[in-house]
Motif scaffolding. Sequence first.
Motif, PDB file in Angstrom:
ATOM      1  N   GLU A  35      -6.164   0.016  -6.825  1.00 42.36           N
ATOM      2  CA  GLU A  35      -5.683  -0.218  -7.267  1.00 42.36           C
ATOM      3  C   GLU A  35      -5.444  -0.449  -8.499  1.00 42.36           C
ATOM      4  OE1 GLU A  35      -6.852  -4.730  -7.959  1.00 42.36           O
ATOM      5  OE2 GLU A  35      -6.491  -4.640  -6.126  1.00 42.36           O
ATOM      6  N   LYS A  70      -1.729  -1.236  -4.124  1.00 43.94           N
ATOM      7  CA  LYS A  70      -3.079  -0.265  -3.671  1.00 43.94           C
ATOM      8  C   LYS A  70      -2.155   1.099  -2.773  1.00 43.94           C
ATOM      9  CE  LYS A  70      -4.866  -0.669   0.558  1.00 43.94           C
ATOM     10  NZ  LYS A  70      -5.437  -1.555   1.621  1.00 43.94           N
ATOM     11  N   ALA A  87       0.651  -1.364   0.283  1.00 43.78           N
ATOM     12  CA  ALA A  87       0.209  -0.036   0.460  1.00 43.78           C
ATOM     13  C   ALA A  87       0.896   1.257  -0.236  1.00 43.78           C
ATOM     14  CB  ALA A  87      -1.064   0.100   1.177  1.00 43.78           C
ATOM     15  N   ASP A 111      -8.713   4.776  -1.550  1.00 47.07           N
ATOM     16  CA  ASP A 111      -7.631   3.545  -1.964  1.00 47.07           C
ATOM     17  C   ASP A 111      -8.216   3.000  -3.881  1.00 47.07           C
ATOM     18  OD1 ASP A 111      -7.461   3.610   0.926  1.00 47.07           O
ATOM     19  OD2 ASP A 111      -8.454   1.837   1.047  1.00 47.07           O
TER      20      ASP A 111
END
Length: 555
Positions: free
Chosen positions: A309, A319, A269, A307
């Motif tokens: 992807e 992410k 992330a 968020d």
Amino acid sequence: MERRKKMGRRMRSITARRRMKRNWTWRRWRKRRAAPPPTSPRTSTASSASIPDSKLPKVAVIGRPNVGKSALFNRLVGGNRAIVVDEPGVTRDRLYGRSYWGDQEFMVIDTGGVITLSKSQAGVMEELAITTTVGMDGIPMASREAAIARMPSMIEKQAVAAVEEAAVLLFLVDGQAGLVAADIEIADWLRRNFSHKCIILAVNKCESPRKGQMQALEFWSLGFTPLPISAITGTGTGELLDMVCSELKKFEVLEELDDVEEDENHVPAISIVGRPNVGKSSILNALVGEDRTIVSPVSGTTRDAIDTELTIKDGQKYKLIDTAGIRRRAAVASAGSTTETLSVKRAFSAIRRSDVVALVIEAMACVSEQDYKIAERIEKEGKACVIVVNKWDTIPNKNNESTTHYEQDVREKLRVLDWAPIVYCSAINGNSVEKIISAASLVEEERSRRLGTSILNQVVREAVAFKAPPRTRGGKRGRVYYTTQAAVRPPTFVLFVNDAKLFPEPYRRYMHKQLRSDAGFPGTPIRLLWRSRKRTDRQQRRSNTEARSALVALS
């Protein structure tokens, strides 16, 4: 007669020695009791602060509105972190706080009330006292109702997210109000969906221990063992924390067994943080290749953490987390905007749950004190970092020397992140934006890298040979026996020494610098933990013998 006198003198001598030994033992006990224990979390702030929040196990407090979840949260973490008002629906977003009990440290999550399981939308809005008029001037009524209608489901979604990531669930009910239908529905929901987790039923608002047992009787029908507590007075919270810590220790054993599976499915992330209006949303849109977020010259357009992807050409997934601009605390307080306050908290939460942080600064603007504050938070959380200089196309007459001077200025003003790589890009034109992902991938690999024990001990031996630990006034000197890497993300090294107190802070910084320069780890912070060698049984017996000899000499 002479024999009787000799026996009397011997008995008096033995009695005097016993009295002296008893007094010495009493003084030693009082001194030991007055001093804090060496393993107490209050005295080991350095070791506890070095553990990132993401590495700690989590405990979620869940229940219907107005049962005292925020009051219990404040009791567990200490202070007034959460707003406590005798009104339902005050808490809406998740709130995190560090807590400890004995030698166990963990994170506590405060959640909003869960009431949308069976109630109608009108009943939910009425119970939460949600209005469609206050603070919504100039917005059409249809838009108001559509925005407000999503509020209860968003609150419940946040609570569900907290339950899913927690290891222990504190199901809180109101002992004064008694058992209600909402408690039964929440208990059925927890048993149906989260039976694999540890669920502790706490009956709040039981100030009197005797009456609390009577108030908790009717909650046995929920299928859990009720524990009467009082979040305001602290009654029963010690027993509650004992139960929580015993379950967390079981969870840690299970977590170690599941580390390999988590590493295989791990998706890094990357959170994009910085001051307002530095181009964070533009960078996200340029990386994704579409208008994922709204881009506006108005400061503060982005409020929530978004968020997204991203899958690059080689199939690796990331992410991306776009966050709101983080202003100075005084500026946020003076503005008095609850929305901005929550946005800043969610930006810090995004840093906490990310693996790599992209700190965005504007090329034409100087590195400010607020940028340094954000950099300190990144280093404290133990996250890998990439410094992104956006709007690099606005610098006139650029050359290699200007890049070198600019990097020196950034390194000097963000000295806490002197190990982070710097990427220059222009999000509007799309120039060099892909370098952010390349740099993030590199620092994530370094953050997860393990160093061999033999190589690590060789680096430490060379550092000690080049500069030995200083001697104390008594002539003592610290010795490093061996070093091992205890953890990754961030890389954590444990140095086993004869006495950690013999290594002052300047020498610890020297060892930190030597380890980074010789072993690498660019783009990620590293942690050094100093552990004193435990005393062996032979040393303990020797010290006991010396103490007895001193007593005999005194007698």
